[in-house]
Design a protein around this motif. Sequence first.
Motif, short mmCIF file in Angstrom:
data_model
loop_
_atom_site.label_atom_id
_atom_site.label_comp_id
_atom_site.label_asym_id
_atom_site.label_seq_id
_atom_site.Cartn_x
_atom_site.Cartn_y
_atom_site.Cartn_z
N ARG A 106 0.93 -1.17 -0.08
CA ARG A 106 -0.18 -0.03 -0.03
C ARG A 106 0.77 1.18 -0.11
NH1 ARG A 106 -5.26 1.20 1.88
NH2 ARG A 106 -5.16 3.21 2.92
N VAL A 107 0.48 2.11 -0.74
CA VAL A 107 1.37 3.52 -0.64
C VAL A 107 0.23 4.67 -0.41
CG1 VAL A 107 2.77 4.92 -1.92
CG2 VAL A 107 2.80 2.45 -2.42
N THR A 108 0.59 5.28 0.61
CA THR A 108 -0.33 6.77 0.58
C THR A 108 0.40 7.97 1.11
OG1 THR A 108 0.02 6.25 3.02
CG2 THR A 108 -2.05 5.27 1.93
N PHE A 109 -0.17 9.11 0.94
CA PHE A 109 0.51 10.21 1.21
C PHE A 109 -0.53 11.09 1.93
CE2 PHE A 109 1.16 14.91 1.22
CZ PHE A 109 2.57 14.94 0.84
N LYS A 110 -0.05 11.45 3.42
CA LYS A 110 -0.87 12.18 4.25
C LYS A 110 -0.20 13.53 4.59
CE LYS A 110 -3.91 8.41 6.00
NZ LYS A 110 -4.29 7.76 7.07
N TYR A 111 -0.86 14.46 4.63
CA TYR A 111 -0.50 15.90 4.84
C TYR A 111 -0.68 16.35 6.10
CZ TYR A 111 1.16 20.62 3.19
OH TYR A 111 1.50 22.01 2.95
N GLY A 112 -0.02 16.89 7.14
CA GLY A 112 -0.28 17.46 8.42
C GLY A 112 -0.83 18.89 8.05
N LEU A 113 -2.32 19.03 7.66
CA LEU A 113 -2.68 20.19 7.16
C LEU A 113 -3.29 20.85 8.49
CD1 LEU A 113 -5.14 19.54 4.07
CD2 LEU A 113 -3.11 21.04 4.23
N GLY A 114 -3.71 20.04 9.49
CA GLY A 114 -4.39 20.72 10.82
C GLY A 114 -5.79 21.15 10.41
N ASP A 115 -6.48 21.29 11.55
CA ASP A 115 -8.10 21.86 11.48
C ASP A 115 -8.27 23.06 10.74
OD1 ASP A 115 -8.73 19.39 12.60
OD2 ASP A 115 -9.29 20.46 14.74
N GLU A 116 -7.36 24.04 11.13
CA GLU A 116 -7.85 25.29 10.45
C GLU A 116 -7.56 25.35 9.03
OE1 GLU A 116 -5.09 28.49 11.42
OE2 GLU A 116 -6.50 29.97 11.42
N PHE A 117 -6.39 24.86 8.55
CA PHE A 117 -6.19 24.71 7.21
C PHE A 117 -7.41 24.15 6.51
CE2 PHE A 117 -4.14 25.54 3.19
CZ PHE A 117 -2.87 26.07 3.49
N ILE A 118 -7.42 22.76 7.16
CA ILE A 118 -8.79 22.02 6.27
C ILE A 118 -10.03 22.96 6.11
CG2 ILE A 118 -10.12 20.06 6.60
CD1 ILE A 118 -7.85 18.53 7.64
N GLY A 119 -10.32 23.67 7.33
CA GLY A 119 -11.49 24.70 7.12
C GLY A 119 -11.44 25.44 6.15
N VAL A 120 -10.13 26.11 5.82
CA VAL A 120 -10.23 27.37 5.26
C VAL A 120 -10.45 26.59 3.76
CG1 VAL A 120 -8.30 28.60 3.86
CG2 VAL A 120 -8.61 28.99 6.20
N LEU A 121 -9.53 25.36 3.26
CA LEU A 121 -9.75 24.81 2.00
C LEU A 121 -11.09 24.40 1.75
CD1 LEU A 121 -6.50 22.83 2.17
CD2 LEU A 121 -6.93 24.78 0.63
N ARG A 122 -11.91 23.85 2.53
CA ARG A 122 -13.43 23.52 2.48
C ARG A 122 -14.04 24.70 2.05
NH1 ARG A 122 -14.61 18.14 4.01
NH2 ARG A 122 -13.51 17.38 5.95
N THR A 123 -14.00 25.77 2.67
CA THR A 123 -14.73 26.94 2.64
C THR A 123 -14.29 27.51 1.09
OG1 THR A 123 -14.59 27.61 4.92
CG2 THR A 123 -15.20 29.29 3.25
N LEU A 124 -13.20 27.64 0.70
CA LEU A 124 -12.81 28.19 -0.58
C LEU A 124 -13.42 27.20 -1.63
CD1 LEU A 124 -8.83 28.71 -0.13
CD2 LEU A 124 -10.77 30.41 -0.33
#
Lengths: 406, 406
Positions: free
Chosen positions: A253-271
């Motif tokens: 299995r190969v994955t990529f996970k980014y430590g965005l943090g809650d705030e950044f995820i919220g900003v991206l969802r809103t955009l």
Amino acid sequence: MRVLLVGAGGVGTAITRIAARRPFFEHMTVADYDRGRAERAVAALGDRGERFDAVRLDASDPVAVRAALDEHRCDVLLNATDPRFVMPLFEAALARGTHYLDMAMSLSRPHPSRPYEECGVKLGDAQFDRAPEWEAAGRLALVGMGVEPGLSDVFARYASDELFDEIEEIGIRDGADLTVEGYDFAPSFSIWTTIEECLNPPVVYEEGRGWFTTAPFSDPEVFDFPGGIGPVECVNVEHEEVLLVPRWLKAGRVTFKYGLGDEFIGVLRTLHKLGLDRTEPVPVKSGAGSALVSPRDVVAACLPDPAGLGERMHGKTCAGTWVKGSKDGQPREVYLHHVVDNQWSMREYGSQAVVWQTAVNPVAALELIAGGLWGGSGVLGPEAMPPRPFLDLLTEYGAPWGIREQ
Amino acid sequence: MRVLLVGAGGVGTAITRIAARRPFFEHMTVADYDRGRAERAVAALGDRGERFDAVRLDASDPVAVRAALDEHRCDVLLNATDPRFVMPLFEAALARGTHYLDMAMSLSRPHPSRPYEECGVKLGDAQFDRAPEWEAAGRLALVGMGVEPGLSDVFARYASDELFDEIEEIGIRDGADLTVEGYDFAPSFSIWTTIEECLNPPVVYEEGRGWFTTAPFSDPEVFDFPGGIGPVECVNVEHEEVLLVPRWLKAGRVTFKYGLGDEFIGVLRTLHKLGLDRTEPVPVKSGAGSALVSPRDVVAACLPDPAGLGERMHGKTCAGTWVKGSKDGQPREVYLHHVVDNQWSMREYGSQAVVWQTAVNPVAALELIAGGLWGGSGVLGPEAMPPRPFLDLLTEYGAPWGIREQ
């Protein structure tokens, strides 16, 4: 070696500063859409700038790029632009018979009807489609040669060669504790690229099943980063390693996970919710008339330039590859990592940590190519190259890597 | 009465549809920056459109506005544009000696050093500064005459006149349960105005202390709205009523709270964090060159036009005035309210609920002015007028109001 460096943004500028200290190349032409930006990068090198010159170049204009390669007698094109310009630069290098390096691959397009389940056009597909032509030309396109993708892929190859007999999962994990004084919100990396990476359907690879996609921000996990960064919430993000690693290495299995943090995820969802992540131009009033602008470009224009934030930034950034499998019949789990302290990179190079960490890798790769330790022809990922010389050279550059047994 | 209606957006268009059914005026000229928009509003009136014509007009050009008032022999200017154009239109009406009505007042500017504690320039200050000239001219500027401000102020006056001996607090409360099919996020009212209202420091009035400000989204409370809407979380928002009511009525405290809901508050916070609420133009790439655009205009351009969402909208919107005090020595608490069902306003007028609810009030006010039941000179708020005739007329318009004892 004569290099055409295209893009004098944060990463391009850091490349000039790192390369200026290394004797392996003869000349580097620094090209940017904004000539002043290229000139400022070269001027900042001071006494070390003799092997550099600055030119204006539109990376989207293949005729101009081919002419620049000819005029400056380059044998390699190093692409430090944003991913929109991968294909015209890659094609121009092929057309002129030079080598080519980039740090992000040709863009994906979601599956038309099942975007969060199946891949459509994958990252790098357009480049791998041209592999036969690169092989026939005897030239090397070394794709995804920044830190992630790049060093992360070298780590994967190193783990596969030396640390494991069998690999269950290779998971790239990226996290930081960077903060920027005086800003409510100031991403430390190109917002254009971050939106592209984070809002596209994340891609995952599983042996037997192949590549598939999920919904954005899927499968959150808390990963404990070294160097004092500590635990950060990471989510699945579309990234080149997932497409590169399985082409050369065997892993369940190969994955990529980014430590965005809650705030950044919220900003991206809103955009995304507001359609401000879109790149297709919309008509907007401008002065007496109307202008067509890309909403995502407007988002970028409203935020501070990440390359200029180094002085106000504090903390460290960590890129790395977590590998789980077995060695000599025993289970094993390691995290191979590379941590850069912003204070160090600012003091040593005047470049902030994230762009410096990206920039050091293509310079080291060029040095190995110039010295004949890395080579080959075709469209190849970093995991196609022997990892040891690269990892040793990184330490020589003052940017040592580490390994943590889990 | 001959009316110059400036602005043929959602509210302006609804005004034409409501006014077309009423005989009180002789002629209405519908003016918009986009002539086609004005023409479409008039064309949609069909047989009822005989008293209307459509013209192009730039509301920011005082010379052109004065010329339009002259050319069409108007005796009143009804402003249905966004708040940026209040002052040029208000001044043009004064210059030509016509009456003037608007639905939002001249803009505020935060206090330079203590924005979340003290008022700077308040909503309407620029208009009230000109009151002596309006009085001297014997003309009426009836400001804030939509639904909120507008009907909400009429409710406050009615409560003060007929329902209470002493008033502890007048609190405007606005809430809705509107949803829009097929959109993740689609505000039912101008996003430009919503950003302006919600991100400016909210203003509160207290007897003895006067006007003061707080941080955005302060003092959340859950208010139970009538008409089946139910409980909605409301927060302090800068709004005209808080500036208008204490000028004419005695109350211990005046507030305005808007039922934004968590999601909308999150969106507004993010827009502010990213600087996308700003109105000052930023340079952005456009075609081959660069354009100066206002980030807030780009946000609006990315969202659907709220006036066009009526067909896909479901639910009701409620505007109203909650009053707490005493009558005949007994404590009393009432909520005077006006609920519009989107299905009804679409069926009856082809206008969505929020714009229809705004539009009906200035038309009723014009009818009272034309009939001599409302009048006066100077810069006056709706609470300066006798409330009964207005409330009765609203019921006659098919939009009855209600009262709930708390």
